[in-house]
Design a protein around this motif. Structure first.
Motif, PDB file in Angstrom:
ATOM      1  N   UNK A   4      45.234  73.677  12.006  1.00  0.00           N
ATOM      2  CA  UNK A   4      44.092  72.830  11.699  1.00  0.00           C
ATOM      3  C   UNK A   4      44.513  71.559  10.975  1.00  0.00           C
ATOM      4  N   UNK A   5      44.060  70.415  11.479  1.00  0.00           N
ATOM      5  CA  UNK A   5      44.324  69.112  10.874  1.00  0.00           C
ATOM      6  C   UNK A   5      43.050  68.601  10.207  1.00  0.00           C
ATOM      7  N   UNK A   6      43.183  67.729   9.187  1.00  0.00           N
ATOM      8  CA  UNK A   6      42.005  67.309   8.434  1.00  0.00           C
ATOM      9  C   UNK A   6      41.070  66.360   9.174  1.00  0.00           C
ATOM     10  N   UNK A   7      41.553  65.710  10.231  1.00  0.00           N
ATOM     11  CA  UNK A   7      40.717  64.771  10.974  1.00  0.00           C
ATOM     12  C   UNK A   7      41.279  64.599  12.379  1.00  0.00           C
ATOM     13  N   UNK A   8      40.457  64.006  13.245  1.00  0.00           N
ATOM     14  CA  UNK A   8      40.920  63.733  14.605  1.00  0.00           C
ATOM     15  C   UNK A   8      42.068  62.736  14.594  1.00  0.00           C
ATOM     16  N   UNK A   9      41.980  61.740  13.721  1.00  0.00           N
ATOM     17  CA  UNK A   9      43.062  60.747  13.629  1.00  0.00           C
ATOM     18  C   UNK A   9      44.367  61.405  13.212  1.00  0.00           C
ATOM     19  N   UNK A  10      44.298  62.327  12.260  1.00  0.00           N
ATOM     20  CA  UNK A  10      45.506  63.026  11.813  1.00  0.00           C
ATOM     21  C   UNK A  10      46.073  63.897  12.926  1.00  0.00           C
ATOM     22  N   UNK A  11      45.190  64.502  13.723  1.00  0.00           N
ATOM     23  CA  UNK A  11      45.640  65.377  14.809  1.00  0.00           C
ATOM     24  C   UNK A  11      46.361  64.610  15.907  1.00  0.00           C
ATOM     25  N   UNK A  12      46.049  63.314  16.046  1.00  0.00           N
ATOM     26  CA  UNK A  12      46.702  62.501  17.078  1.00  0.00           C
ATOM     27  C   UNK A  12      47.887  61.705  16.546  1.00  0.00           C
ATOM     28  N   UNK A  13      48.074  61.734  15.251  1.00  0.00           N
ATOM     29  CA  UNK A  13      49.119  60.931  14.631  1.00  0.00           C
ATOM     30  C   UNK A  13      50.504  61.295  15.173  1.00  0.00           C
ATOM     31  N   UNK A  14      51.216  60.301  15.630  1.00  0.00           N
ATOM     32  CA  UNK A  14      52.600  60.496  16.064  1.00  0.00           C
ATOM     33  C   UNK A  14      52.782  60.965  17.492  1.00  0.00           C
ATOM     34  N   UNK A  15      51.690  61.200  18.228  1.00  0.00           N
ATOM     35  CA  UNK A  15      51.838  61.730  19.594  1.00  0.00           C
ATOM     36  C   UNK A  15      51.264  60.800  20.662  1.00  0.00           C
ATOM     37  N   UNK A  16      50.593  59.730  20.249  1.00  0.00           N
ATOM     38  CA  UNK A  16      49.980  58.815  21.210  1.00  0.00           C
ATOM     39  C   UNK A  16      50.791  57.521  21.263  1.00  0.00           C
ATOM     40  N   UNK A  17      51.311  57.214  22.437  1.00  0.00           N
ATOM     41  CA  UNK A  17      52.060  55.973  22.650  1.00  0.00           C
ATOM     42  C   UNK A  17      51.540  55.285  23.903  1.00  0.00           C
ATOM     43  N   UNK A  18      51.877  54.020  24.063  1.00  0.00           N
ATOM     44  CA  UNK A  18      51.455  53.276  25.249  1.00  0.00           C
ATOM     45  C   UNK A  18      52.006  53.930  26.517  1.00  0.00           C
ATOM     46  N   UNK A  19      51.159  53.970  27.550  1.00  0.00           N
ATOM     47  CA  UNK A  19      51.615  54.374  28.872  1.00  0.00           C
ATOM     48  C   UNK A  19      51.707  55.861  29.132  1.00  0.00           C
ATOM     49  N   UNK A  20      51.261  56.704  28.205  1.00  0.00           N
ATOM     50  CA  UNK A  20      51.364  58.144  28.440  1.00  0.00           C
ATOM     51  C   UNK A  20      50.253  58.620  29.369  1.00  0.00           C
ATOM     52  N   UNK A  21      50.439  59.817  29.889  1.00  0.00           N
ATOM     53  CA  UNK A  21      49.416  60.460  30.717  1.00  0.00           C
ATOM     54  C   UNK A  21      48.637  61.448  29.870  1.00  0.00           C
ATOM     55  N   UNK A  22      47.311  61.312  29.901  1.00  0.00           N
ATOM     56  CA  UNK A  22      46.418  62.172  29.133  1.00  0.00           C
ATOM     57  C   UNK A  22      45.534  62.958  30.088  1.00  0.00           C
ATOM     58  N   UNK A  23      45.282  64.216  29.760  1.00  0.00           N
ATOM     59  CA  UNK A  23      44.280  65.014  30.464  1.00  0.00           C
ATOM     60  C   UNK A  23      43.165  65.292  29.467  1.00  0.00           C
ATOM     61  N   UNK A  24      41.925  64.989  29.851  1.00  0.00           N
ATOM     62  CA  UNK A  24      40.804  65.076  28.921  1.00  0.00           C
ATOM     63  C   UNK A  24      39.719  65.969  29.504  1.00  0.00           C
ATOM     64  N   UNK A  25      39.311  66.969  28.743  1.00  0.00           N
ATOM     65  CA  UNK A  25      38.337  67.935  29.213  1.00  0.00           C
ATOM     66  C   UNK A  25      36.926  67.389  29.271  1.00  0.00           C
TER      67      UNK A  25
END
Length: 231
Positions: A4-25
């Protein structure tokens, strides 16, 4: 393990970079990870390829990322509720890989299961099959479809425990389970989070082994995509 992370921003920290492929439910606006999508928008990263059944609506859900021009390509099944999507596509500002809905679901399921490709009748003899291998089985023609995988998957659950075991509610179960498995790193958003061990193992839809990070969003907006009232 507490994921569990304290916020959505914290949960995405360090894993989102330009040009990646995302799958979204999500299915329409049902079961979309609203908080994670907003946090994704706020990263300012761009050039995403996004795998999702649909692209939200104007200004909400994935529609926000179209407005901010953070999406380069969509791999989708249904896009009829988003005018900005239509505008960008017709202006050649957005790439689109249109995929039949059942084929999209199976491509994601295969990706999460380690199956590189499969054959299906759907789309054979149409533009969907152009450039793809076709093969005959028992007198019927099939087209080969390659599996889909993502660098990061974002999903929405109704209930989760701190180990990342997820339970979806009703229509939200349509695409979220396959998307959770298809991502190399899955981040889940849940309305209810309980202690590890409190969920009935027989009711778990996505085992925690697929989920690396978790965020609690107890009050999502849950917009209605098409409101119809009887006189």
């Amino acid at each position: 393990m507490n994921k569990l992370y304290p916020s959505a921003a914290a949960a995405l920290d360090g894993i989102i970079t330009d040009g990646i492929t995302l799958a979204v439910g999500g299915f329409g606006l049902c079961g979309i990870p609203e908080g994670l999508i907003e946090a994704l928008r706020d990263t300012g990263r761009k050039g995403f390829t996004v795998i999702s059944n649909n692209a939200g609506v104007d200004g909400f859900g994935l529609g926000q990322l179209l407005t901010t021009r953070q999406i380069k390509k969509m791999i989708s099944s249904y896009v009829g509720e988003n005018r900005e999507f239509e505008r960008q596509f017709l202006a050649n500002e957005l790439e689109l890989e249109f995929t039949p809905q059942g084929t999209l679901a199976e491509k994601l399921r295969a990706g999460g299961s380690g199956i590189p490709a499969f054959y299906t009748k759907t789309g054979y003899g149409t533009v969907v099959a152009e450039g793809k291998e076709a093969r005959q089985f028992d007198g019927e023609w099939y087209v080969m479809e390659k599996a889909l995988k993502a660098d990061v998957s974002l999903v929405k659950a109704w209930k989760a425990d701190k180990a990342g075991n997820l339970i979806y509610r009703k229509t939200a179960r349509n695409f979220n389970p396959m998307i959770a498995a298809a991502g190399a790193l899955c981040v889940a958003e849940a309305e209810i989070v309980v202690e590890t061990g409190e969920l009935d193992p027989d009711q778990i839809h996505t085992p925690g082994i697929y989920v690396k990070r978790l965020v609690h969003n107890p009050s999502p907006e849950k917009r209605i995509e098409q409101r119809t009232l009887r006189k």
